[in-house]
Design a protein around this motif. Structure first.
Motif, short mmCIF file in Angstrom:
data_model
loop_
_atom_site.label_atom_id
_atom_site.label_comp_id
_atom_site.label_asym_id
_atom_site.label_seq_id
_atom_site.Cartn_x
_atom_site.Cartn_y
_atom_site.Cartn_z
N UNK A 1 0.80 -1.22 0.00
CA UNK A 1 0.00 0.00 0.00
C UNK A 1 0.84 1.28 0.00
N UNK A 2 2.09 1.17 -0.41
CA UNK A 2 2.97 2.33 -0.50
C UNK A 2 3.38 2.58 -1.95
N UNK A 3 3.38 3.84 -2.35
CA UNK A 3 3.86 4.25 -3.67
C UNK A 3 5.29 4.74 -3.50
N UNK A 4 6.24 4.04 -4.10
CA UNK A 4 7.66 4.31 -3.84
C UNK A 4 8.35 5.13 -4.92
N UNK A 5 7.90 5.08 -6.15
CA UNK A 5 8.55 5.80 -7.23
C UNK A 5 9.62 4.97 -7.91
N UNK A 6 9.80 5.18 -9.21
CA UNK A 6 10.65 4.31 -10.03
C UNK A 6 12.12 4.33 -9.62
N UNK A 7 12.62 5.47 -9.11
CA UNK A 7 14.03 5.54 -8.70
C UNK A 7 14.33 4.50 -7.62
N UNK A 8 13.37 4.26 -6.74
CA UNK A 8 13.55 3.31 -5.65
C UNK A 8 13.81 1.91 -6.18
N UNK A 9 13.09 1.52 -7.21
CA UNK A 9 13.23 0.18 -7.77
C UNK A 9 14.50 0.04 -8.60
N UNK A 10 14.85 1.08 -9.35
CA UNK A 10 16.07 1.00 -10.14
C UNK A 10 17.30 0.98 -9.23
N UNK A 11 17.24 1.71 -8.13
CA UNK A 11 18.34 1.70 -7.17
C UNK A 11 18.50 0.33 -6.53
N UNK A 12 17.38 -0.28 -6.13
CA UNK A 12 17.48 -1.60 -5.51
C UNK A 12 17.92 -2.66 -6.52
N UNK A 13 17.44 -2.57 -7.75
CA UNK A 13 17.87 -3.53 -8.77
C UNK A 13 19.37 -3.45 -8.98
N UNK A 14 19.90 -2.23 -9.00
CA UNK A 14 21.36 -2.05 -9.16
C UNK A 14 22.10 -2.71 -8.01
N UNK A 15 21.63 -2.46 -6.79
CA UNK A 15 22.30 -3.00 -5.61
C UNK A 15 22.26 -4.53 -5.61
N UNK A 16 21.11 -5.11 -5.94
CA UNK A 16 20.95 -6.56 -5.87
C UNK A 16 21.81 -7.30 -6.88
N UNK A 17 22.22 -6.65 -7.95
CA UNK A 17 23.10 -7.30 -8.91
C UNK A 17 24.56 -7.23 -8.49
N UNK A 18 24.85 -6.47 -7.43
CA UNK A 18 26.24 -6.23 -7.05
C UNK A 18 26.61 -6.73 -5.66
N UNK A 19 25.65 -6.84 -4.74
CA UNK A 19 26.02 -7.14 -3.36
C UNK A 19 26.57 -8.55 -3.21
N UNK A 20 27.59 -8.71 -2.37
CA UNK A 20 28.15 -10.04 -2.12
C UNK A 20 27.35 -10.79 -1.06
N UNK A 21 27.67 -12.04 -0.86
CA UNK A 21 27.03 -12.82 0.19
C UNK A 21 27.27 -12.15 1.54
N UNK A 22 26.30 -12.33 2.43
CA UNK A 22 26.41 -11.73 3.76
C UNK A 22 25.98 -10.28 3.80
N UNK A 23 25.42 -9.81 2.70
CA UNK A 23 25.02 -8.40 2.61
C UNK A 23 23.59 -8.29 2.10
N UNK A 24 22.86 -7.35 2.67
CA UNK A 24 21.53 -6.99 2.19
C UNK A 24 21.50 -5.50 1.92
N UNK A 25 20.31 -4.95 1.73
CA UNK A 25 20.22 -3.54 1.40
C UNK A 25 18.90 -2.95 1.89
N UNK A 26 18.92 -1.66 2.09
CA UNK A 26 17.72 -0.90 2.37
C UNK A 26 17.77 0.35 1.50
N UNK A 27 16.62 0.78 1.00
CA UNK A 27 16.52 2.08 0.36
C UNK A 27 15.61 2.93 1.25
N UNK A 28 16.17 4.00 1.79
CA UNK A 28 15.43 4.84 2.74
C UNK A 28 15.02 6.15 2.09
N UNK A 29 14.19 6.91 2.81
CA UNK A 29 13.64 8.17 2.34
C UNK A 29 13.84 9.26 3.39
#
Length: 311
Positions: free
Chosen positions: A130-158
């Protein structure tokens, strides 16, 4: 890069909650110019950013409702799966606890992600329905998920001021990061609201919160390896639970616990998008106007799923 550039990315959507402050199934409120729901815009932005699988976490009795309202449209663009959050889905050793057996309330967002554990097989992004996040949020997370090594996660904050409503208090997780750009803690504040032009958090003490404070809106990114760690955290939560009828296993608290144990690092990304959400019924018109403005600017088509190219 670490060789995952071509990996499939999954979008995991938490949609099992009913929205007590809103008063209904707010995930299915039409807000787009052609009657689209907020969730459809998140899925559209995720698809445009390279996500090819959608996992929707719902109550099992709402499966047909969600499939007819959303899933049927999206099947032409992404693989659609459903996972069911069930309060009885807990470790065997706790099922005979008399207080736990009386529980009616869902176990929280951490438990919601665990509900999808059998469906998750690749790097995944977690969001609210039920949240509208905006396209930048998804492109940023997609970029991170293709690069992060094992043992690492990510958050995109506002920035906090981009996530506020004038309709009443909201819950926000205030983020702390270190100099290396990793999350160190998320502290949940359950009643943040405007008082004239100031933003105040009302808890045991009243404190002012700066408008540019980074907050969690439940935009997380993980590798599947997080799931056994999350399961361990859920067991620990149940072992130490104070109120079996009401206490919730929340994803930010679970991740913060993992960080303190050095079992995971969370890379902190940021979004400059304007967040929109429906916490109260009065918020719906604000969301509709915001989406209309973005549609008028050409960021979204009048009909999201008109064809495969999103025109």
């Amino acid at each position: 890069m670490n060789g995952r550039e071509e990996s499939k990315l999954s979008l995991v959507v938490m949609a099992a909650g009913m929205g007590s402050r809103f008063g209904g199934l707010k995930q299915l409120e039409p807000v787009g110019p052609s009657g689209e729901f907020i969730l459809e815009y998140s899925v559209y932005d995720a698809w445009k950013s390279g996500f090819r699988e959608l996992i929707i976490i719902i109550k099992e009795e709402n499966r047909d409702l969600f499939h007819e309202a959303i899933g049927r449209k999206i099947m032409n663009f992404m693989e659609v799966k459903y996972a069911f959050q069930d309060i009885k889905d807990i470790p065997d050793e706790f099922r005979e606890n008399e207080e736990v057996k009386k529980r009616q309330k869902p176990w929280g967002t951490g438990h919601a992600v665990l509900a999808a554990r059998k469906e998750i097989t690749c790097p995944f992004m977690v969001i609210n329905a039920d949240d509208f996040y905006g396209k930048e949020t998804f492109s940023e997370m997609a970029r991170i998920l293709t690069e992060i090594p094992k043992g690492t996660g990510a958050i995109v904050s506002y920035p906090l001021e981009r996530t506020m409503t004038r309709s009443g208090g909201v819950s926000r997780g205030l983020c702390s990061t270190n100099e290396a750009g990793f999350l160190t803690d998320v502290v949940e504040h359950t009643d943040i609201r405007y008082e004239e032009n100031r933003i105040l958090s009302f808890g045991e003490e009243v404190m002012e919160v700066k408008p540019d404070t980074q907050v969690s809106m439940n935009v997380w990114g993980f590798l599947p390896e997080i799931l056994p760690l999350l399961s361990q955290e859920f067991t620990a939560f149940l072992e130490n639970i104070r109120d079996p009828l009401k206490d919730e296993f929340q994803l930010p608290s679970a991740v913060s616990s993992m960080i303190r144990k050095n079992s995971i690092r969370i890379l902190a990304g940021r979004s400059t998008e304007k967040w929109y959400g429906i916490t109260y019924k009065a918020d719906k018109e604000t969301v509709k106007l915001g989406i209309k403005e973005q549609t008028d600017k050409g960021r979204y088509p009048e009909r999201l799923w008109e064809d495969k190219d999103g025109r």
